[in-house]
Every structure is written in structure tokens, then in C-alpha cells.
Scaffold this motif. Sequence first.
Motif, PDB file in Angstrom:
ATOM      1  N   GLY A   1       2.070 -18.616  44.593  1.00 29.15           N
ATOM      2  CA  GLY A   1       1.066 -18.371  43.555  1.00 29.15           C
ATOM      3  C   GLY A   1       0.968 -16.910  43.166  1.00 29.15           C
TER       4      GLY A   1
ATOM      5  N   ALA B   1      -7.194 -38.925  46.250  1.00 30.20           N
ATOM      6  CA  ALA B   1      -6.831 -37.757  45.426  1.00 30.20           C
ATOM      7  C   ALA B   1      -6.223 -36.692  46.338  1.00 30.20           C
ATOM      8  CB  ALA B   1      -8.072 -37.230  44.710  1.00 30.20           C
TER       9      ALA B   1
ATOM     10  N   ASP C   1     -11.847 -33.678  53.000  1.00 31.99           N
ATOM     11  CA  ASP C   1     -10.732 -32.827  52.562  1.00 31.99           C
ATOM     12  C   ASP C   1     -10.179 -32.016  53.720  1.00 31.99           C
ATOM     13  OD1 ASP C   1      -9.110 -31.666  50.413  1.00 31.99           O
ATOM     14  OD2 ASP C   1     -10.141 -29.830  50.978  1.00 31.99           O
TER      15      ASP C   1
ATOM     16  N   ASN D   1      -3.596 -21.778  31.972  1.00 31.20           N
ATOM     17  CA  ASN D   1      -3.522 -22.792  30.910  1.00 31.20           C
ATOM     18  C   ASN D   1      -4.649 -23.815  31.002  1.00 31.20           C
ATOM     19  OD1 ASN D   1      -2.689 -24.096  33.204  1.00 31.20           O
ATOM     20  ND2 ASN D   1      -0.736 -24.825  32.391  1.00 31.20           N
TER      21      ASN D   1
ATOM     22  N   ASP E   1       3.790 -21.708  35.154  1.00 30.55           N
ATOM     23  CA  ASP E   1       4.035 -20.275  35.327  1.00 30.55           C
ATOM     24  C   ASP E   1       5.262 -19.748  34.592  1.00 30.55           C
ATOM     25  OD1 ASP E   1       1.838 -19.446  37.099  1.00 30.55           O
ATOM     26  OD2 ASP E   1       2.647 -21.033  38.358  1.00 30.55           O
TER      27      ASP E   1
ATOM     28  N   GLY F   1      -4.796 -37.656  40.191  1.00 33.05           N
ATOM     29  CA  GLY F   1      -4.198 -36.333  40.399  1.00 33.05           C
ATOM     30  C   GLY F   1      -2.710 -36.396  40.701  1.00 33.05           C
TER      31      GLY F   1
ATOM     32  N   TRP G   1      -3.198 -18.078  39.883  1.00 35.97           N
ATOM     33  CA  TRP G   1      -4.115 -17.805  38.787  1.00 35.97           C
ATOM     34  C   TRP G   1      -3.732 -18.755  37.665  1.00 35.97           C
ATOM     35  CZ3 TRP G   1      -8.385 -15.101  38.983  1.00 35.97           C
ATOM     36  CH2 TRP G   1      -8.973 -14.627  37.817  1.00 35.97           C
TER      37      TRP G   1
ATOM     38  N   ALA H   1      -8.686 -33.082  41.150  1.00 33.74           N
ATOM     39  CA  ALA H   1      -8.863 -34.526  40.907  1.00 33.74           C
ATOM     40  C   ALA H   1     -10.067 -35.048  41.683  1.00 33.74           C
ATOM     41  CB  ALA H   1      -7.596 -35.284  41.305  1.00 33.74           C
ATOM     42  N   GLY H   2     -10.114 -34.746  42.989  1.00 31.51           N
ATOM     43  CA  GLY H   2     -11.197 -35.254  43.828  1.00 31.51           C
ATOM     44  C   GLY H   2     -12.543 -34.673  43.423  1.00 31.51           C
TER      45      GLY H   2
ATOM     46  N   TRP I   1      -4.463 -26.477  45.285  1.00 30.25           N
ATOM     47  CA  TRP I   1      -5.537 -25.582  44.836  1.00 30.25           C
ATOM     48  C   TRP I   1      -5.731 -24.421  45.806  1.00 30.25           C
ATOM     49  CZ3 TRP I   1      -9.394 -24.427  48.145  1.00 30.25           C
ATOM     50  CH2 TRP I   1      -9.588 -25.292  49.224  1.00 30.25           C
TER      51      TRP I   1
END
Length: 308
Positions: free
Chosen positions: A124, A106, A32, A46, A134, A266, A43, A13-14, A38
Motif C-alpha cells: 500500500g 464478508a 473480525d 478512487n 493504483d 465483497g 491510500w 463490505a462487512g 483494508w
Amino acid sequence: MVWECVIVGAGPAGLSAAVYMGRFRRKTLVIDSGEGRWSYGQWNENYLGFPEGVGAQELHDLGHRQAERFGVEFQTGSVTRVYREGDEYVLTQNPGELRARSVIWAAGVRDKWPTFVGVRSLVGRQLFWCIVCDGWRTLDKRLLLLGDDDKAASTVLQFLTYSRDLTVLVDPEQDRLSSRVRKRLRDDGVKLVHGKIDHVTLQGETVEGVQLRDGSLLETDLLFSLYGSSPNTEALGDLDLELARNGHIRINAKNQTNLPGFFAAGDVTNRHAHQVISAAHEGAQAAQAANHILYPEVQRLPKLPRDG
Ligand SMILES: Cc1cc2nc3c(=O)[nH]c(=O)nc-3n(C[C@H](O)[C@H](O)[C@H](O)COP(=O)(O)OP(=O)(O)OC[C@H]3O[C@@H](n4cnc5c(N)ncnc54)[C@H](O)[C@@H]3O)c2cc1C
């Protein structure tokens, strides 16, 4: 110095907002703290344009470089307080304060992961949270779903699209499953186990077993945490910011909050699904709205009649 825009958070988003603000030639800073969704090892399969998928960290690095190319500046740090002074926002971070004519918040969310040693490195890779992201990778796999209430159970039932081998691990101290839902899960062949995870053993990238604190061992291929998350809004307590009932920031269709010059984008907002593609969309939208308020009077005409 007063920034035209400070963006808090360098997730999708940012960064999307940053690319737009840079190209609008706005003096923009991104701050940040580097711990968002993130930053795990997932992985993303989509997100449009990557037929083989793309790593969340790689997407972040690409976005960072893209925004820098348009003159956006970056700083590592955590914003701990935001307040308004006249037409400006003051953002406190350690050390010092920043001033901005507009802010795009964000900052994402904090996931509630189970608390055992080594959990972060599994996120993840072997441990996930979101069926939209997922679910696909669970096709015909054995799944261990961590959840304690009926809301979690409704997601468990959705997983039956992908796999018939589902076990729900319920924390005995947090068990809030209603008897009706408990029966429904059992009727659908979902196994229920009570316990807390002590550790997960891996063979390479493959889960070998899940050791519970009572000494028992569960066999599974993947784990999903259905404990939910909470939005990163603690620093905003001094603003009279409207939040939705779930604590996420309320925005309109242009990503404006109820405060002039303060935008949000976000996962921290309550408007769209919490996905990379929606975060990128909201960041772009927030930047366009922020850019609009930054035009000086000399670049504006009196209100024009609407077309049509
Ligand atoms: C395991 C996992 C798998 C996923 N898989 C997919 C997938 O396959 N497809 C998909 O579309 N989505 C997926 N998602 C969801 C996706 O990662 C999020 O929707 C997306 O990252 C949201 O972007 P964001 O920019 O809103 O927030 P984030 O990516 O969380 O970024 C927010 C940033 O703000 C920073 N921040 C927070 N507070 C402050 C502060 N006070 N000061 C400064 N900085 C701050 C954080 O450190 C972070 O860097 C997945 C998420 C996880 C955890």
C-alpha cells in the motif's frame, strides 16, 4: 442467544452491511480477525467523496464508528467453522460458538505477496497489486512487476498506459510464461529479469533499490505483485455452498448464496470488481436481503400482485 445476523469480516463490505443492519434494528454482531485488505497502509484515491483520497484504515475506523452508532456489536476473533442446525447457523470461533438466523460472509481474500522479510510494511506504500486501484500512481514511474504467467503478462501490457519503463521479475522456479507472450513483452519494450527478492531498501518512503537473492540490484520506483489472491472460504467446508470456478462465493443480484439465510459480500464473491466501492455496495445489498428474510409473519402480507 441467537443473533439475527452475524457478519464475518469488518472490511468495507462487512461494515457497510453492519450500518444497514443496525439501522434495520436487527440484533447484529460483527466478528473480525483484523487482517484484511483494508488493514494495509494504502491510500484510496478512487472512492467517491474524498477529493484528496482516504486511508483504508481511516475509512475502516469511520465505518466501525458509524455501525456502532446504530447499535451493532463487534468482536475480535476468527471464525473457523460454520454449519447449519435447523434454521440457524452455528459459527465456531476460539473460544466458543455463536448462533445466527442469518450470516453475511464478508471475509475478503488473502493476497499472495512475495515472501521476503519486511514485505508487509511495504504493502500500500511501495508495493501494490491492482492496476485499477493504483495504476494512476505509476504515471511515468519505473515499475517492477512480479509475475510468472501469461495472466500476469496481460496486466503488464495494460501498465503501458501509464509508464514505458516496465520490468517483469519472474521467479525462475515458477516461470510459466509462454514463448509467444515472452516475445510480445520484449517487442513492447518490457524488460524480463529472473530472480527472487531478498529485500527492498528505502530512503524514507522512496524505494532506493531491490536486492535480489543472487546479489544483483534492481532500480525501481514502485513494485506490483501480480501473483493473485485466494478467497477466505476455508471455514465454510461443512456447508453445501456453491462456489465459482475461481473459488469465490457464487451469489445472485441480491447477494444471496444458494443457502437460505446465508449471504456473501465483497472481495470473497465473484460478482463485481474487487474494489472498496463495490464491497460497500454488496454489503448494503446483502443486508437488505438478510433483513427481508428476518421479518416475522405478522409483518407480511400475502404475496401482492406485481406493478405494471
Ligand atoms: C494495497 C492495496 C491497495 C488497494 N487500493 C484500493 C483502492 O485504491 N481503491 C479500491 O477501491 N480498492 C483498493 N483495494 C482493494 C480493497 O482494499 C478491497 O476491495 C476491499 O478492502 C474489499 O473489502 P472486503 O470487505 O471485501 O474485504 P477486506 O477489506 O479484505 O476485509 C475482510 C475482513 O474479513 C476478516 N476475516 C477474514 N476471514 C475471517 C474469519 N474467518 N473470521 C473473522 N474475520 C475474518 C479479515 O481479517 C478482514 O478484516 C486495495 C487493496 C490493497 C491490498
